[in-house]
Motif scaffolding. Structure first.
Motif, PDB file in Angstrom:
ATOM      1  N   THR A  11      -7.878  27.973  -3.773  1.00  0.00           N
ATOM      2  CA  THR A  11      -7.190  28.221  -5.041  1.00  0.00           C
ATOM      3  C   THR A  11      -7.581  29.613  -5.496  1.00  0.00           C
ATOM      4  O   THR A  11      -8.761  29.921  -5.634  1.00  0.00           O
ATOM      5  CB  THR A  11      -7.572  27.183  -6.108  1.00  0.00           C
ATOM      6  OG1 THR A  11      -7.245  25.880  -5.603  1.00  0.00           O
ATOM      7  CG2 THR A  11      -6.815  27.426  -7.407  1.00  0.00           C
ATOM      8  N   VAL A  12      -6.576  30.455  -5.688  1.00  0.00           N
ATOM      9  CA  VAL A  12      -6.781  31.853  -6.051  1.00  0.00           C
ATOM     10  C   VAL A  12      -6.435  32.026  -7.523  1.00  0.00           C
ATOM     11  O   VAL A  12      -5.342  31.673  -7.959  1.00  0.00           O
ATOM     12  CB  VAL A  12      -5.883  32.770  -5.184  1.00  0.00           C
ATOM     13  CG1 VAL A  12      -6.067  34.226  -5.554  1.00  0.00           C
ATOM     14  CG2 VAL A  12      -6.151  32.535  -3.703  1.00  0.00           C
ATOM     15  N   TYR A  13      -7.385  32.563  -8.293  1.00  0.00           N
ATOM     16  CA  TYR A  13      -7.190  32.834  -9.721  1.00  0.00           C
ATOM     17  C   TYR A  13      -7.067  34.340  -9.899  1.00  0.00           C
ATOM     18  O   TYR A  13      -7.992  35.083  -9.571  1.00  0.00           O
ATOM     19  CB  TYR A  13      -8.370  32.300 -10.541  1.00  0.00           C
ATOM     20  CG  TYR A  13      -8.486  30.803 -10.480  1.00  0.00           C
ATOM     21  CD1 TYR A  13      -7.849  30.003 -11.418  1.00  0.00           C
ATOM     22  CD2 TYR A  13      -9.224  30.188  -9.477  1.00  0.00           C
ATOM     23  CE1 TYR A  13      -7.954  28.620 -11.355  1.00  0.00           C
ATOM     24  CE2 TYR A  13      -9.326  28.813  -9.407  1.00  0.00           C
ATOM     25  CZ  TYR A  13      -8.687  28.032 -10.346  1.00  0.00           C
ATOM     26  OH  TYR A  13      -8.784  26.670 -10.282  1.00  0.00           O
ATOM     27  N   TYR A  14      -5.930  34.779 -10.416  1.00  0.00           N
ATOM     28  CA  TYR A  14      -5.656  36.201 -10.570  1.00  0.00           C
ATOM     29  C   TYR A  14      -6.171  36.732 -11.905  1.00  0.00           C
ATOM     30  O   TYR A  14      -6.362  35.972 -12.859  1.00  0.00           O
ATOM     31  CB  TYR A  14      -4.152  36.458 -10.449  1.00  0.00           C
ATOM     32  CG  TYR A  14      -3.620  36.057  -9.090  1.00  0.00           C
ATOM     33  CD1 TYR A  14      -3.781  36.884  -8.000  1.00  0.00           C
ATOM     34  CD2 TYR A  14      -2.981  34.832  -8.904  1.00  0.00           C
ATOM     35  CE1 TYR A  14      -3.313  36.515  -6.748  1.00  0.00           C
ATOM     36  CE2 TYR A  14      -2.507  34.455  -7.658  1.00  0.00           C
ATOM     37  CZ  TYR A  14      -2.684  35.306  -6.589  1.00  0.00           C
ATOM     38  OH  TYR A  14      -2.227  34.933  -5.351  1.00  0.00           O
ATOM     39  N   SER A  19      -2.623  31.410 -11.287  1.00  0.00           N
ATOM     40  CA  SER A  19      -3.339  30.908 -10.116  1.00  0.00           C
ATOM     41  C   SER A  19      -2.358  30.240  -9.163  1.00  0.00           C
ATOM     42  O   SER A  19      -1.256  29.863  -9.557  1.00  0.00           O
ATOM     43  CB  SER A  19      -4.426  29.919 -10.526  1.00  0.00           C
ATOM     44  OG  SER A  19      -3.849  28.749 -11.069  1.00  0.00           O
ATOM     45  N   TRP A  50      -5.416  39.440   1.866  1.00  0.00           N
ATOM     46  CA  TRP A  50      -5.376  38.151   2.550  1.00  0.00           C
ATOM     47  C   TRP A  50      -3.916  37.845   2.837  1.00  0.00           C
ATOM     48  O   TRP A  50      -3.047  38.049   1.989  1.00  0.00           O
ATOM     49  CB  TRP A  50      -5.952  37.038   1.682  1.00  0.00           C
ATOM     50  CG  TRP A  50      -7.438  37.118   1.492  1.00  0.00           C
ATOM     51  CD1 TRP A  50      -8.287  38.093   1.908  1.00  0.00           C
ATOM     52  CD2 TRP A  50      -8.228  36.163   0.813  1.00  0.00           C
ATOM     53  NE1 TRP A  50      -9.560  37.798   1.528  1.00  0.00           N
ATOM     54  CE2 TRP A  50      -9.565  36.623   0.861  1.00  0.00           C
ATOM     55  CE3 TRP A  50      -7.958  34.969   0.168  1.00  0.00           C
ATOM     56  CZ2 TRP A  50     -10.618  35.930   0.286  1.00  0.00           C
ATOM     57  CZ3 TRP A  50      -9.003  34.279  -0.401  1.00  0.00           C
ATOM     58  CH2 TRP A  50     -10.315  34.747  -0.337  1.00  0.00           C
ATOM     59  N   ILE A  61      -1.897  38.785  -0.464  1.00  0.00           N
ATOM     60  CA  ILE A  61      -2.613  38.847  -1.735  1.00  0.00           C
ATOM     61  C   ILE A  61      -3.592  40.015  -1.679  1.00  0.00           C
ATOM     62  O   ILE A  61      -4.422  40.087  -0.769  1.00  0.00           O
ATOM     63  CB  ILE A  61      -3.381  37.538  -1.998  1.00  0.00           C
ATOM     64  CG1 ILE A  61      -2.397  36.374  -2.089  1.00  0.00           C
ATOM     65  CG2 ILE A  61      -4.236  37.654  -3.252  1.00  0.00           C
ATOM     66  CD1 ILE A  61      -3.055  35.019  -2.176  1.00  0.00           C
ATOM     67  N   ILE A  63      -6.768  41.461  -2.845  1.00  0.00           N
ATOM     68  CA  ILE A  63      -7.952  40.824  -3.398  1.00  0.00           C
ATOM     69  C   ILE A  63      -8.465  41.533  -4.654  1.00  0.00           C
ATOM     70  O   ILE A  63      -9.158  40.926  -5.473  1.00  0.00           O
ATOM     71  CB  ILE A  63      -9.053  40.677  -2.312  1.00  0.00           C
ATOM     72  CG1 ILE A  63     -10.079  39.619  -2.692  1.00  0.00           C
ATOM     73  CG2 ILE A  63      -9.695  41.987  -2.005  1.00  0.00           C
ATOM     74  CD1 ILE A  63      -9.550  38.227  -2.712  1.00  0.00           C
ATOM     75  N   ASN A  65      -6.825  42.074  -7.176  1.00  0.00           N
ATOM     76  CA  ASN A  65      -6.174  41.405  -8.297  1.00  0.00           C
ATOM     77  C   ASN A  65      -6.710  39.994  -8.523  1.00  0.00           C
ATOM     78  O   ASN A  65      -6.162  39.252  -9.329  1.00  0.00           O
ATOM     79  CB  ASN A  65      -4.662  41.339  -8.070  1.00  0.00           C
ATOM     80  CG  ASN A  65      -4.051  42.710  -8.044  1.00  0.00           C
ATOM     81  OD1 ASN A  65      -4.421  43.579  -8.818  1.00  0.00           O
ATOM     82  ND2 ASN A  65      -3.116  42.928  -7.129  1.00  0.00           N
ATOM     83  N   VAL A  66      -7.753  39.614  -7.801  1.00  0.00           N
ATOM     84  CA  VAL A  66      -8.281  38.252  -7.845  1.00  0.00           C
ATOM     85  C   VAL A  66      -9.600  38.221  -8.617  1.00  0.00           C
ATOM     86  O   VAL A  66     -10.497  39.028  -8.375  1.00  0.00           O
ATOM     87  CB  VAL A  66      -8.486  37.707  -6.414  1.00  0.00           C
ATOM     88  CG1 VAL A  66      -9.169  36.363  -6.429  1.00  0.00           C
ATOM     89  CG2 VAL A  66      -7.143  37.628  -5.693  1.00  0.00           C
ATOM     90  N   LYS A  68     -11.247  35.030  -9.059  1.00  0.00           N
ATOM     91  CA  LYS A  68     -12.052  33.938  -8.514  1.00  0.00           C
ATOM     92  C   LYS A  68     -11.270  33.214  -7.431  1.00  0.00           C
ATOM     93  O   LYS A  68     -10.049  33.140  -7.487  1.00  0.00           O
ATOM     94  CB  LYS A  68     -12.406  32.957  -9.644  1.00  0.00           C
ATOM     95  CG  LYS A  68     -13.215  31.760  -9.211  1.00  0.00           C
ATOM     96  CD  LYS A  68     -13.626  30.900 -10.389  1.00  0.00           C
ATOM     97  CE  LYS A  68     -12.657  29.792 -10.629  1.00  0.00           C
ATOM     98  NZ  LYS A  68     -13.167  28.748 -11.547  1.00  0.00           N
ATOM     99  N   VAL A  69     -11.999  32.657  -6.460  1.00  0.00           N
ATOM    100  CA  VAL A  69     -11.409  31.815  -5.415  1.00  0.00           C
ATOM    101  C   VAL A  69     -12.241  30.546  -5.320  1.00  0.00           C
ATOM    102  O   VAL A  69     -13.460  30.603  -5.229  1.00  0.00           O
ATOM    103  CB  VAL A  69     -11.404  32.533  -4.048  1.00  0.00           C
ATOM    104  CG1 VAL A  69     -10.869  31.609  -2.959  1.00  0.00           C
ATOM    105  CG2 VAL A  69     -10.601  33.814  -4.102  1.00  0.00           C
TER     106      VAL A  69
END
Length: 100
Positions: A11-14, A19, A50, A61, A63, A65-66, A68-69
């Protein structure tokens, strides 16, 4: 152990508050998938992009801009100076709506 379809959920949180989640499947032994994923997770975090190949599209994606994962199931064999072992979440993440 019998071979079965195994997965890792990311789960990627931007940074903008959005997300999305991805299921990465592998038709092999679940324990082996976990071991292999744990071996590459640190390298993945150092990559600037990624790439997820889905059945109908490819998602790239950046990274940077992320924020949390999250990875499920957990990666208990991931160790090192920057890993907090035996941690417990006390409160849930608070999210605010991003407005421009």
């Amino acid at each position: 152990m019998q071979s079965q379809s195994s997965y890792t959920q990311l789960t990627v949180y931007y940074l903008n508050g959005q997300s999305e989640s991805f299921m990465v499947y592998d038709p092999v032994d679940a324990e082996r998938v976990q071991q292999e994923f744990q071996q590459v997770v640190r390298r993945l975090l150092d990559r600037p992009w990624w790439v997820f190949h889905l059945s109908d599209q490819t998602v790239c994606i950046h990274i940077a801009n992320v924020a949390k994962v999250e990875v499920k199931p957990p990666l208990p064999r991931l160790h090192g100076e920057d890993v907090f072992e035996n941690a417990e979440r006390v409160t849930a993440l608070n999210r605010t709506t991003h407005r421009e």
